[in-house]
Scaffold this motif. Structure first.
Motif, PDB file in Angstrom:
ATOM      1  N   MET A  27       0.833  -1.210   0.000  1.00 35.14           N
ATOM      2  CA  MET A  27       0.000   0.000   0.000  1.00 35.14           C
ATOM      3  C   MET A  27       0.862   1.252   0.000  1.00 35.14           C
ATOM      4  O   MET A  27       0.617   2.199  -0.759  1.00 35.14           O
ATOM      5  CB  MET A  27      -0.939  -0.003   1.200  1.00 35.14           C
ATOM      6  N   ALA A  28       1.896   1.267   0.837  1.00 30.30           N
ATOM      7  CA  ALA A  28       2.728   2.464   0.955  1.00 30.30           C
ATOM      8  C   ALA A  28       3.577   2.685  -0.284  1.00 30.30           C
ATOM      9  O   ALA A  28       3.665   3.802  -0.811  1.00 30.30           O
ATOM     10  CB  ALA A  28       3.613   2.365   2.195  1.00 30.30           C
ATOM     11  N   GLU A  29       4.216   1.621  -0.777  1.00 32.13           N
ATOM     12  CA  GLU A  29       5.180   1.776  -1.861  1.00 32.13           C
ATOM     13  C   GLU A  29       4.527   1.857  -3.242  1.00 32.13           C
ATOM     14  O   GLU A  29       5.045   2.557  -4.127  1.00 32.13           O
ATOM     15  CB  GLU A  29       6.187   0.605  -1.850  1.00 32.13           C
ATOM     16  N   VAL A  30       3.420   1.157  -3.437  1.00 29.59           N
ATOM     17  CA  VAL A  30       2.809   1.111  -4.769  1.00 29.59           C
ATOM     18  C   VAL A  30       1.581   2.008  -4.862  1.00 29.59           C
ATOM     19  O   VAL A  30       1.531   2.933  -5.672  1.00 29.59           O
ATOM     20  CB  VAL A  30       2.451  -0.339  -5.155  1.00 29.59           C
ATOM     21  N   VAL A  31       0.582   1.756  -4.022  1.00 33.02           N
ATOM     22  CA  VAL A  31      -0.664   2.527  -4.128  1.00 33.02           C
ATOM     23  C   VAL A  31      -0.433   3.986  -3.754  1.00 33.02           C
ATOM     24  O   VAL A  31      -0.669   4.894  -4.545  1.00 33.02           O
ATOM     25  CB  VAL A  31      -1.761   1.899  -3.250  1.00 33.02           C
ATOM     26  N   ASP A  32       0.085   4.219  -2.532  1.00 32.45           N
ATOM     27  CA  ASP A  32       0.340   5.603  -2.116  1.00 32.45           C
ATOM     28  C   ASP A  32       1.499   6.207  -2.908  1.00 32.45           C
ATOM     29  O   ASP A  32       1.462   7.381  -3.290  1.00 32.45           O
ATOM     30  CB  ASP A  32       0.651   5.654  -0.617  1.00 32.45           C
ATOM     31  N   VAL A  40       6.059   0.874 -11.656  1.00 29.84           N
ATOM     32  CA  VAL A  40       5.896  -0.382 -12.384  1.00 29.84           C
ATOM     33  C   VAL A  40       6.177  -1.523 -11.420  1.00 29.84           C
ATOM     34  O   VAL A  40       7.197  -1.526 -10.728  1.00 29.84           O
ATOM     35  CB  VAL A  40       6.814  -0.463 -13.625  1.00 29.84           C
ATOM     36  N   VAL A  41       5.260  -2.482 -11.375  1.00 32.75           N
ATOM     37  CA  VAL A  41       5.382  -3.606 -10.451  1.00 32.75           C
ATOM     38  C   VAL A  41       5.734  -4.862 -11.243  1.00 32.75           C
ATOM     39  O   VAL A  41       4.992  -5.263 -12.142  1.00 32.75           O
ATOM     40  CB  VAL A  41       4.078  -3.823  -9.668  1.00 32.75           C
ATOM     41  N   ASP A  42       6.872  -5.460 -10.900  1.00 29.73           N
ATOM     42  CA  ASP A  42       7.357  -6.672 -11.555  1.00 29.73           C
ATOM     43  C   ASP A  42       6.998  -7.874 -10.680  1.00 29.73           C
ATOM     44  O   ASP A  42       7.568  -8.053  -9.596  1.00 29.73           O
ATOM     45  CB  ASP A  42       8.871  -6.581 -11.749  1.00 29.73           C
ATOM     46  N   PHE A  43       6.032  -8.669 -11.119  1.00 31.52           N
ATOM     47  CA  PHE A  43       5.658  -9.898 -10.411  1.00 31.52           C
ATOM     48  C   PHE A  43       6.523 -11.029 -10.963  1.00 31.52           C
ATOM     49  O   PHE A  43       6.439 -11.382 -12.141  1.00 31.52           O
ATOM     50  CB  PHE A  43       4.173 -10.207 -10.627  1.00 31.52           C
TER      51      PHE A  43
END
Length: 311
Positions: A27-32, A40-43
């Motif tokens: 939540m803090a690093e991606v959404v907020d 960009v989120v690497d799964f």
């Protein structure tokens, strides 16, 4: 094409730009974190061969962008609940590697599988452009003026300004969205839809366009919303009457009580996630999309929804 990726803060360090993210820090690093700068989120997973190729290439592109975008790395093996929760919320994470771009708190683009470096660079360039990093020749100030007019109730005047902006930039998603929302404010829902349907295909999925679509959908619901008092009484008499609770949420939103509507939908979701083909979650997302991404109703609602899913 303007080199947006080269124009950001050159002082940004790799530690600030690229982070390993977990369920606790998502939540803090991606959404907020994506409220100001796209993330960009690497799964990925340790056993995934293509991930080992894509990961370093994506990191190199993010580093080259010098702060225009940031990157979050999520090991799906170590964060299975997070990956499952995001999949439940609509992200297609059935295969990895999957790369999802977040901006202003929500996903705006994605790709799956390894890509050539040139396509990765182009993906980030497009993302940076979506974030409005290019010079706009003063149109940004005009957009702010029109938005202020709309907020103050001068929908007709705001519509004229938004239309003038489209005369200068016919691919301005904020202007299309603003013009449509002006028609919503004036009760002209068919005209609002016509405005959005006239937007160029390349911006049809922009967050601003989707937000306007959500506002139109909610406005149509409001036309058929029932009386709040009667629906509240029905829910109090039978808390498991989920249809009455859903109708109450719609009526509350129509009455301008978005936070109360979200609370009823969260309670409905808590009682039965799959009721009416997941209608509670779908309605929550419609409300979230219609509001500004940093609205407290959105931020608190998303956190509460995540806590229910993770429970």
């Amino acid at each position: 094409m303007m080199d947006i990726l080269g124009g950001a803060d050159a002082a940004a360090s790799a530690g600030d730009l690229i982070k390993d993210v977990t369920e606790e820090t998502f939540m803090a690093e991606v959404v907020d974190g994506s409220m100001e700068v796209p993330v960009v989120v690497d799964f990925w997973a340790p056993w995934c061969g293509p991930c080992k190729t894509l990961g370093p290439m994506l990191e190199a592109a993010v580093t080259k962008a010098k702060g225009a975008v940031k990157m979050a790395k999520i090991n799906v093996d170590e964060n299975q609940r997070l990956a499952a929760a995001l999949a439940q919320q609509g992200l297609p994470l059935q295969s990895i590697p999957s790369v999802v771009a977040f901006y202003q708190g929500r996903p705006v683009d994605m790709f799956q599988g390894a890509l050539p470096q040139s396509e990765i660079d182009a993906f980030l360039q497009k993302l940076a452009e979506t974030a409005g990093s290019t010079a706009d020749g003063g149109l940004g100030e005009a957009l702010e003026t029109a938005e202020q007019m709309l907020e103050e109730g001068a929908a007709s005047d705001a519509a004229q300004v938004f239309a003038a902006i489209l005369g200068e930039d016919d691919k301005s998603a904020p202007a299309y969205s603003g013009l449509a929302r002006c028609h919503v404010a004036m009760g002209e829902l068919d005209q609002a839809e016509a405005v959005l349907n006239g937007a160029p295909a390349e911006i049809s999925t922009a967050p601003e366009i989707e937000a306007a679509h959500a506002q139109i959908e909610l406005a149509r619901q409001a036309e058929n919303a029932g009386p709040v008092a009667e629906l509240r009484a029905a829910v109090e008499a039978d808390p498991d009457n989920l249809q009455a609770r859903f109708d109450l949420a719609q009526a509350l939103h129509a009455a301008g009580e978005a936070e109360a509507a979200v609370e009823e939908l969260l309670e409905l979701f808590r009682r039965d996630r799959e009721w009416n083909d997941g209608a509670a979650k779908a309605q929550l997302f419609t409300i979230f999309e219609a509001l500004k991404p940093n609205d407290p109703v959105v931020l608190n609602g998303r956190r509460k929804l995540s806590s229910i899913i993770f429970a």
